[in-house]
Motif scaffolding. Sequence first.
Motif, PDB file in Angstrom:
ATOM      1  N   ALA A 173      43.048  30.890  26.628  1.00  0.00           N
ATOM      2  CA  ALA A 173      42.396  31.310  27.869  1.00  0.00           C
ATOM      3  C   ALA A 173      43.225  30.918  29.086  1.00  0.00           C
ATOM      4  N   PHE A 174      43.899  29.784  29.017  1.00  0.00           N
ATOM      5  CA  PHE A 174      44.757  29.341  30.116  1.00  0.00           C
ATOM      6  C   PHE A 174      45.868  30.357  30.375  1.00  0.00           C
ATOM      7  N   SER A 175      46.594  30.753  29.318  1.00  0.00           N
ATOM      8  CA  SER A 175      47.674  31.730  29.486  1.00  0.00           C
ATOM      9  C   SER A 175      47.131  33.061  29.973  1.00  0.00           C
ATOM     10  N   ALA A 176      45.998  33.490  29.423  1.00  0.00           N
ATOM     11  CA  ALA A 176      45.418  34.765  29.828  1.00  0.00           C
ATOM     12  C   ALA A 176      44.982  34.738  31.290  1.00  0.00           C
ATOM     13  N   SER A 177      44.467  33.581  31.748  1.00  0.00           N
ATOM     14  CA  SER A 177      43.985  33.503  33.127  1.00  0.00           C
ATOM     15  C   SER A 177      45.125  33.613  34.127  1.00  0.00           C
ATOM     16  N   ILE A 178      46.328  33.190  33.734  1.00  0.00           N
ATOM     17  CA  ILE A 178      47.478  33.315  34.628  1.00  0.00           C
ATOM     18  C   ILE A 178      47.763  34.791  34.924  1.00  0.00           C
ATOM     19  N   VAL A 179      47.612  35.641  33.920  1.00  0.00           N
ATOM     20  CA  VAL A 179      47.793  37.080  34.115  1.00  0.00           C
ATOM     21  C   VAL A 179      46.552  37.697  34.741  1.00  0.00           C
ATOM     22  N   LEU A 180      45.389  37.232  34.330  1.00  0.00           N
ATOM     23  CA  LEU A 180      44.128  37.775  34.833  1.00  0.00           C
ATOM     24  C   LEU A 180      44.029  37.672  36.348  1.00  0.00           C
ATOM     25  N   PHE A 181      44.322  36.495  36.891  1.00  0.00           N
ATOM     26  CA  PHE A 181      44.123  36.245  38.315  1.00  0.00           C
ATOM     27  C   PHE A 181      45.404  36.402  39.126  1.00  0.00           C
ATOM     28  N   ASP A 182      46.374  37.112  38.591  1.00  0.00           N
ATOM     29  CA  ASP A 182      47.614  37.258  39.336  1.00  0.00           C
ATOM     30  C   ASP A 182      47.548  38.470  40.258  1.00  0.00           C
ATOM     31  N   GLN A 593      46.821  46.462  54.997  1.00  0.00           N
ATOM     32  CA  GLN A 593      48.113  46.537  54.321  1.00  0.00           C
ATOM     33  C   GLN A 593      47.979  46.090  52.872  1.00  0.00           C
ATOM     34  N   ILE A 594      48.865  46.617  52.035  1.00  0.00           N
ATOM     35  CA  ILE A 594      49.009  46.134  50.662  1.00  0.00           C
ATOM     36  C   ILE A 594      50.395  45.523  50.557  1.00  0.00           C
ATOM     37  N   TYR A 595      50.427  44.268  50.175  1.00  0.00           N
ATOM     38  CA  TYR A 595      51.691  43.535  50.043  1.00  0.00           C
ATOM     39  C   TYR A 595      51.755  42.972  48.631  1.00  0.00           C
ATOM     40  N   LEU A 596      52.744  43.423  47.868  1.00  0.00           N
ATOM     41  CA  LEU A 596      52.871  42.962  46.485  1.00  0.00           C
ATOM     42  C   LEU A 596      53.444  41.553  46.465  1.00  0.00           C
ATOM     43  N   ILE A 597      52.645  40.617  46.062  1.00  0.00           N
ATOM     44  CA  ILE A 597      53.076  39.231  45.908  1.00  0.00           C
ATOM     45  C   ILE A 597      52.209  38.584  44.844  1.00  0.00           C
ATOM     46  N   GLY A 598      52.757  37.656  44.086  1.00  0.00           N
ATOM     47  CA  GLY A 598      52.017  37.026  43.005  1.00  0.00           C
ATOM     48  C   GLY A 598      51.118  35.903  43.485  1.00  0.00           C
ATOM     49  N   ASN A 599      50.333  35.403  42.560  1.00  0.00           N
ATOM     50  CA  ASN A 599      49.480  34.234  42.820  1.00  0.00           C
ATOM     51  C   ASN A 599      50.371  32.991  42.797  1.00  0.00           C
ATOM     52  N   VAL A 600      50.502  32.350  43.942  1.00  0.00           N
ATOM     53  CA  VAL A 600      51.453  31.247  44.075  1.00  0.00           C
ATOM     54  C   VAL A 600      51.179  30.138  43.054  1.00  0.00           C
ATOM     55  N   ILE A 601      49.913  29.827  42.828  1.00  0.00           N
ATOM     56  CA  ILE A 601      49.569  28.753  41.888  1.00  0.00           C
ATOM     57  C   ILE A 601      50.043  29.093  40.484  1.00  0.00           C
ATOM     58  N   GLY A 602      49.766  30.306  40.061  1.00  0.00           N
ATOM     59  CA  GLY A 602      50.164  30.726  38.716  1.00  0.00           C
ATOM     60  C   GLY A 602      51.663  30.799  38.542  1.00  0.00           C
ATOM     61  N   TRP A 603      52.372  31.403  39.510  1.00  0.00           N
ATOM     62  CA  TRP A 603      53.820  31.577  39.375  1.00  0.00           C
ATOM     63  C   TRP A 603      54.535  30.235  39.406  1.00  0.00           C
ATOM     64  N   TRP A 604      54.140  29.352  40.302  1.00  0.00           N
ATOM     65  CA  TRP A 604      54.819  28.058  40.369  1.00  0.00           C
ATOM     66  C   TRP A 604      54.467  27.190  39.162  1.00  0.00           C
ATOM     67  N   THR A 605      53.253  27.328  38.655  1.00  0.00           N
ATOM     68  CA  THR A 605      52.902  26.623  37.422  1.00  0.00           C
ATOM     69  C   THR A 605      53.796  27.077  36.274  1.00  0.00           C
ATOM     70  N   CYS A 606      54.043  28.368  36.202  1.00  0.00           N
ATOM     71  CA  CYS A 606      54.869  28.914  35.121  1.00  0.00           C
ATOM     72  C   CYS A 606      56.306  28.412  35.210  1.00  0.00           C
ATOM     73  N   ILE A 607      56.854  28.402  36.420  1.00  0.00           N
ATOM     74  CA  ILE A 607      58.254  27.983  36.527  1.00  0.00           C
ATOM     75  C   ILE A 607      58.380  26.491  36.278  1.00  0.00           C
ATOM     76  N   VAL A 608      57.368  25.708  36.696  1.00  0.00           N
ATOM     77  CA  VAL A 608      57.363  24.274  36.370  1.00  0.00           C
ATOM     78  C   VAL A 608      57.247  24.085  34.856  1.00  0.00           C
ATOM     79  N   GLY A 609      56.400  24.923  34.226  1.00  0.00           N
ATOM     80  CA  GLY A 609      56.241  24.838  32.779  1.00  0.00           C
ATOM     81  C   GLY A 609      57.532  25.133  32.040  1.00  0.00           C
ATOM     82  N   ILE A 610      58.246  26.168  32.459  1.00  0.00           N
ATOM     83  CA  ILE A 610      59.513  26.513  31.805  1.00  0.00           C
ATOM     84  C   ILE A 610      60.530  25.388  31.994  1.00  0.00           C
ATOM     85  N   SER A 611      60.614  24.868  33.213  1.00  0.00           N
ATOM     86  CA  SER A 611      61.576  23.786  33.477  1.00  0.00           C
ATOM     87  C   SER A 611      61.243  22.555  32.651  1.00  0.00           C
TER      88      SER A 611
END
Length: 771
Positions: A173-182, A593-611
């Motif tokens: 559910a954690f991994s899915a929520s990163i995509v769900l709320f992005d 306006q529509i501005y394509l940008i990701g969910n900062v919490i999810g994206w930074w969590t992912c890059i911290v996780g990979i590192s």
Amino acid sequence: MSGVVSPTPLRHRKPLPSRTPAYTEINQEDDQVEFSNPRNRSTVEQVLEKDRASMAMAAFLTVAAFALRFYKINHPDQVVFDEVHFGKFASYYITRQYYFDVHPPLAKMLFGLAGWFVGYDGHFLFENIGESYTENHVPYVGMRALPAFLSSLTVPIVFAIMKECGYSTIIAAFSASIVLFDNAHVAQGRLILLDAILIFFMSLTLYSYIRFRKLRYVEYSPEWWGWLLATGTFMACTWASKVNGILTVVAIGIPVLVDLWDILDHKKGHSMEYFWQHFLARAMGLIVLPIIFYLMVFYVHLSILTNTGPGDTFMSPAFQETLRGNELLLNSQEIRYYDTVTVRHKDTRVFLHSHPERYPLKYDDGRISSQGQQVTGYGHDDSNNHWQIVPTKALPETGRGRIVRHDDVVQFLHVNTQSLLLTHDVASPLMPTNQEFTTWPKDDHSRYNDTLFYMRLVDAHEGEAWKSKSGHFKLIHVPTKVAMWTHLKTLPEWAFSQQEINGNKNSHEKSNIWFVDDIVGEQTDEDAASRTNVAPKEPKKMNFFKKFAELQLLMLQHNAGLTASHPYASGPFNWPFLISGISFWTENNDQKQIYLIGNVIGWWTCIVGISTYVGILGADLLGRRRAMEPLPEPVRNRLWNSAGFFLVVWAVHYFPFYLMGRQLFIHHYLPSHLASALVAGSLLSFVLSETINYPISVRGPSMSRVKQRTYADVGLKGPIIVALFALMMLGMFIYMAPLTYGTPGLDGNSVNSKRLLSSWTLHFAAKASDA
């Protein structure tokens, strides 16, 4: 790194004997292997690991994904960003007009099918961002529903991937929520764009491959074959949806090669016959099947687009003549000797031109010219563009009316000055390495040989007739073998800033190609009558594989040529950190306006996780180098085999973009972002796990397949941490929602508050003086 994606060790194992360990309990009726080792398992976790709880979680994630992606899908009712391209292509499928694009056609055909299904007739061409759908009566909601539907299904597939790899429900559910709320996945998935379809098929490919690998101990069973073929099919769908889908093919190919390498190891006791059986099975399912499917997609694509359209000019004349209503098909005429024609360069579109003015005796760099009559490239219709095709001495007056054919030797007579086209071993004005083109009086035969040219049709057979419009050709000088050529650099004022025509020593270059634009003067009424109905009205036939090869080459060339600057283009280094996004759409009146940008919490969590993951593996390798065992064997196997596979998928979909010179945008990172969510879940499981139960493979006489289950016990803190993280993700998603959905409008100060990074270029922001 191994292709094994379940948490079992790499070494080959025989099926376990019928006697099972005391801590397993086999239910022969439903073919389940349940773990009855409750050590360190919290009550909450025991409840969550039941099948009903897992299905309930998947259902909840799916419903939430549909709600977020279909919310206000009718807004804005205007063309947004690249809908100008992919909506237009859907229209072309419905009207069957040929178009050209750098991406394979599957996703675009699905958009065309969706439009046809909701009653769209293809009348709207999506010309400009901001054009109204409602005013033009376009059923755009039905077309947007396709990517929204597939993007919604991607969320439970991510959940299923983690569950199939043996992770607990809460980790899945954690991994899915990163995509769900992005926000980026949601914004991209509710518009007529390709990436949601690409990511959907990519996730299905990963899921199918994992299911296939889990059946490695029941090889060649129907289920084993089924998941192998499913992997190949979904991989082909990914590849056929967008050009960078080929990266998914590579991402699957790497673990497959590692798997085959492992099978080849003689220490495992396998014969070469056994290896070749596995190799051929994988080649059939993961090479032959995808290629056949990919070819079928293009076959359907070309079978639908049978009418002339905006993509005609990209294709060869032979290809164009297969399209109904094409100008080359309808208006091309056979060229005969003594016809007067206008000749144009295929790439730059200038006419072959000459005028009485001569080259200067001396150029600026001190070189001396022939002072011959100037031959140039001119962009406008003019009588000085008229040239007569003259036969050689081998074809005197009897040559009149004879059709000019491939490889004939001809002369070009400039009508207004009555001089013959000539090139010789004199340097051209702008390029000392190339030969000068000039003319020579037709009655002076002293330089007759220098006025002779081979008329070489492109991709022609011997004796093929030369035609206007469709007869692309190279003009090769007989004595020196140079090809007539032009380029964009213009001559000085003494040549009226027209393009230079010169002799290119590399006669094989594609930029040497010319064509006859028009036959400007018929000699007699009899000649004119003889040309009537020469060009066939019905489309010609062309071998599918020739059309496919031509189209693939053009796609590669034009994709590499997309190097123009764009205000919202960004490099790969910026993507994981959300340094910049893309402005998709604006409405000035209401400041929306529509501005394509990701969910900062999810994206930074992912890059911290990979590192962190890479750091843990590095520390483990270093420790083992010093005869220490920082990690237990089961934990290490899980990190290398399962999370390692996800890291390979992330890297393959990310690092190749550093090698590309074309325009790049943040949405190119979305496939890697999905893989990074899987890595982050794997890492969280490692951090929270208290114990890891060993996986058990059981084969019973009445059991049709093998089941493997393993759980990483994350304790009570796991659900709490994941719930808090999901709430933070949801909060950030809601905070950024006005930029994701394009509503409601924001005043300047509100826009500033949404700009979490100063590098984000948002519209309607308040200036410092206004604040």
